[in-house]
Scaffold this active site. Structure first.
Site, PDB file in Angstrom:
ATOM      1  N   GLY A 298      -1.999  -3.535  -0.976  1.00 20.80           N
ATOM      2  CA  GLY A 298      -1.050  -4.578  -1.366  1.00 20.80           C
ATOM      3  C   GLY A 298      -1.693  -5.768  -2.058  1.00 20.80           C
ATOM      4  O   GLY A 298      -1.061  -6.804  -2.249  1.00 20.80           O
TER       5      GLY A 298
ATOM      6  N   GLY B 191       3.477  -0.260  -2.674  1.00 21.80           N
ATOM      7  CA  GLY B 191       4.239  -1.010  -3.682  1.00 21.80           C
ATOM      8  C   GLY B 191       4.839  -0.156  -4.795  1.00 21.80           C
ATOM      9  O   GLY B 191       6.026  -0.265  -5.112  1.00 21.80           O
TER      10      GLY B 191
ATOM     11  N   SER C  14      -3.183  -0.009  -3.555  1.00 19.56           N
ATOM     12  CA  SER C  14      -2.865  -0.459  -4.916  1.00 19.56           C
ATOM     13  C   SER C  14      -2.910   0.656  -5.964  1.00 19.56           C
ATOM     14  O   SER C  14      -3.300   0.413  -7.105  1.00 19.56           O
ATOM     15  CB  SER C  14      -3.768  -1.632  -5.314  1.00 19.56           C
ATOM     16  OG  SER C  14      -3.572  -2.724  -4.438  1.00 19.56           O
TER      17      SER C  14
ATOM     18  N   GLU D  94      -7.676   4.366   3.270  1.00 18.09           N
ATOM     19  CA  GLU D  94      -7.090   3.151   2.700  1.00 18.09           C
ATOM     20  C   GLU D  94      -7.963   1.949   3.033  1.00 18.09           C
ATOM     21  O   GLU D  94      -7.861   1.403   4.134  1.00 18.09           O
ATOM     22  CB  GLU D  94      -5.686   2.922   3.270  1.00 18.09           C
ATOM     23  CG  GLU D  94      -4.692   3.990   2.902  1.00 18.09           C
ATOM     24  CD  GLU D  94      -3.268   3.464   2.928  1.00 18.09           C
ATOM     25  OE1 GLU D  94      -2.558   3.647   1.941  1.00 18.09           O
ATOM     26  OE2 GLU D  94      -2.870   2.839   3.924  1.00 18.09           O
TER      27      GLU D  94
ATOM     28  N   ASN E 205       4.866   5.328   0.904  1.00 14.61           N
ATOM     29  CA  ASN E 205       4.974   4.564   2.149  1.00 14.61           C
ATOM     30  C   ASN E 205       5.885   3.375   1.857  1.00 14.61           C
ATOM     31  O   ASN E 205       5.460   2.399   1.253  1.00 14.61           O
ATOM     32  CB  ASN E 205       3.579   4.102   2.596  1.00 14.61           C
ATOM     33  CG  ASN E 205       3.635   3.194   3.807  1.00 14.61           C
ATOM     34  OD1 ASN E 205       4.694   3.066   4.438  1.00 14.61           O
ATOM     35  ND2 ASN E 205       2.521   2.554   4.134  1.00 14.61           N
TER      36      ASN E 205
ATOM     37  N   GLU F 178      -1.873  -1.626   8.914  1.00 12.92           N
ATOM     38  CA  GLU F 178      -0.938  -2.669   9.363  1.00 12.92           C
ATOM     39  C   GLU F 178      -0.579  -2.465  10.833  1.00 12.92           C
ATOM     40  O   GLU F 178      -0.378  -3.424  11.581  1.00 12.92           O
ATOM     41  CB  GLU F 178       0.305  -2.672   8.457  1.00 12.92           C
ATOM     42  CG  GLU F 178      -0.010  -3.301   7.097  1.00 12.92           C
ATOM     43  CD  GLU F 178       0.818  -2.785   5.931  1.00 12.92           C
ATOM     44  OE1 GLU F 178       1.895  -2.190   6.144  1.00 12.92           O
ATOM     45  OE2 GLU F 178       0.371  -2.969   4.780  1.00 12.92           O
TER      46      GLU F 178
ATOM     47  N   LYS G 286       7.087   1.290   3.866  1.00 15.91           N
ATOM     48  CA  LYS G 286       6.899   0.162   4.791  1.00 15.91           C
ATOM     49  C   LYS G 286       8.267  -0.341   5.279  1.00 15.91           C
ATOM     50  O   LYS G 286       9.154   0.455   5.522  1.00 15.91           O
ATOM     51  CB  LYS G 286       6.080  -0.938   4.119  1.00 15.91           C
ATOM     52  CG  LYS G 286       4.777  -0.373   3.540  1.00 15.91           C
ATOM     53  CD  LYS G 286       3.752  -1.406   3.210  1.00 15.91           C
ATOM     54  CE  LYS G 286       2.495  -0.692   2.691  1.00 15.91           C
ATOM     55  NZ  LYS G 286       1.379  -1.577   2.486  1.00 15.91           N
TER      56      LYS G 286
ATOM     57  N   HIS H 236      -1.855   3.474  10.433  1.00 17.60           N
ATOM     58  CA  HIS H 236      -1.919   2.634   9.228  1.00 17.60           C
ATOM     59  C   HIS H 236      -2.580   1.301   9.596  1.00 17.60           C
ATOM     60  O   HIS H 236      -2.381   0.799  10.708  1.00 17.60           O
ATOM     61  CB  HIS H 236      -0.505   2.414   8.676  1.00 17.60           C
ATOM     62  CG  HIS H 236      -0.514   1.733   7.339  1.00 17.60           C
ATOM     63  ND1 HIS H 236      -0.673   0.377   7.205  1.00 17.60           N
ATOM     64  CD2 HIS H 236      -0.424   2.233   6.079  1.00 17.60           C
ATOM     65  CE1 HIS H 236      -0.666   0.067   5.906  1.00 17.60           C
ATOM     66  NE2 HIS H 236      -0.513   1.179   5.215  1.00 17.60           N
TER      67      HIS H 236
END
Ligand code: PGA
Length: 258
Positions: A180, A242, A220, A174, A10, A106, A12, A104
């Site tokens: 993150g 990440g 993570s 998630e 992902n 976010e 982002k 997601h």
């Protein structure tokens, strides 16, 4: 039934078309001959990249004909209309996009998406032949209040309520507090949540659905914590933020052994 182990990047809101192309060319130079399923001879899993919409064209051109999949990170639920700034599932499908992320955290937290919209997106994607990956997960406050099970069960049930029964989808668990933050869920915490989701899938669509639907863990995931997570019975892959931004670390995750 053996489920594939799926490793999804992902990206982002990182990487434009040129950076995306350079990254994928490097990635492919290590992975061109990789089939899309786990096999004994090459040690790679089913791998896909969820990219910013503006990269989709170049990413689809770069990955077409390879064993690697791609997708958008979001879409609108209508095929067309006066929805300034949104992306149509039909247009995403025109690029032969196999997958797209939905719900997601976010999107839920920052852009106000609710289960109703998410359910419509799942359906809209399936209608144009794209496999949705539905994200669910609890916040820290919900976990501390002992609500994890209820929250993720409801997100799953609601998100799937308009789905086409005959069409596949994936689920990504998630926990919001692990995204993150560098704070990964323990393998046991993750496996427990996946068990809850698998049971709910059974409730929704029977044993065949529960056994065939991959449930990925995200939050993570890094090369140094991936082996322990992958060893859990209910974890069928990773959704990686990440650690997907560098070729080296994502390649290491793509080679995870299950
Ligand atoms: P992270 O992100 O790997 O950076 O925690 C995961 C995600 O949001 O999909």
């Amino acid at each position: 039934m053996k489920r594939p182990f799926v490793v999804a990047a992902n990206w982002k809101m990182y990487k434009g078309p040129s950076e995306a192309t350079a990254y994928l060319q490097e990635f492919l130079s290590h992975a061109t001959t990789v089939p899309q399923t786990v096999s004994q001879t090459n040690k790679m899993n089913k791998v896909l990249f969820l990219v910013p919409a503006i990269d989709l064209w170049v990413v689809s051109q770069t990955l077409q004909g390879t064993a690697i999949g791609w997708g958008a990170q979001n879409c609108h639920f209508e095929k067309q209309g006066a929805f300034t700034g949104e992306n149509s599932p039909a247009v995403i499908a025109e690029l032969r996009t196999p997958y797209t992320l939905v719900g997601h955290s976010e999107r839920r937290a920052i852009f106000g998406e609710n289960d109703e919209m998410i359910a419509k997106k799942v359906r809209a994607l399936q209608d144009v032949g794209i496999e949705p990956m539905l994200c669910v997960g609890e916040t820290l406050a919900q976990r501390e209040a002992g609500q994890t099970g209820d929250v993720i069960r409801e997100q799953l049930r609601e998100g799937l309520k308009l789905r086409v029964e005959s069409k596949p989808f994936m689920v990504a668990y998630e926990p919001v507090w692990a995204i993150g933050t560098g704070k990964v869920a323990s393998p046991q915490q993750a496996n427990e949540a996946h068990q809850i989701l698998r049971a709910e899938l059974r409730h929704i669509g029977g044993d065949a659905l529960a056994q065939s639907t991959p449930i990925l863990y995200g939050g993570s995931v890094k090369p140094d914590n991936s082996a322990e997570l992958a060893a859990q019975s209910e974890i069928d892959g990773f959704l990686v933020g990440g650690a997907s931004l560098q070729v080296d670390s994502f390649l290491a995750l793509a080679r995870t052994k299950k």
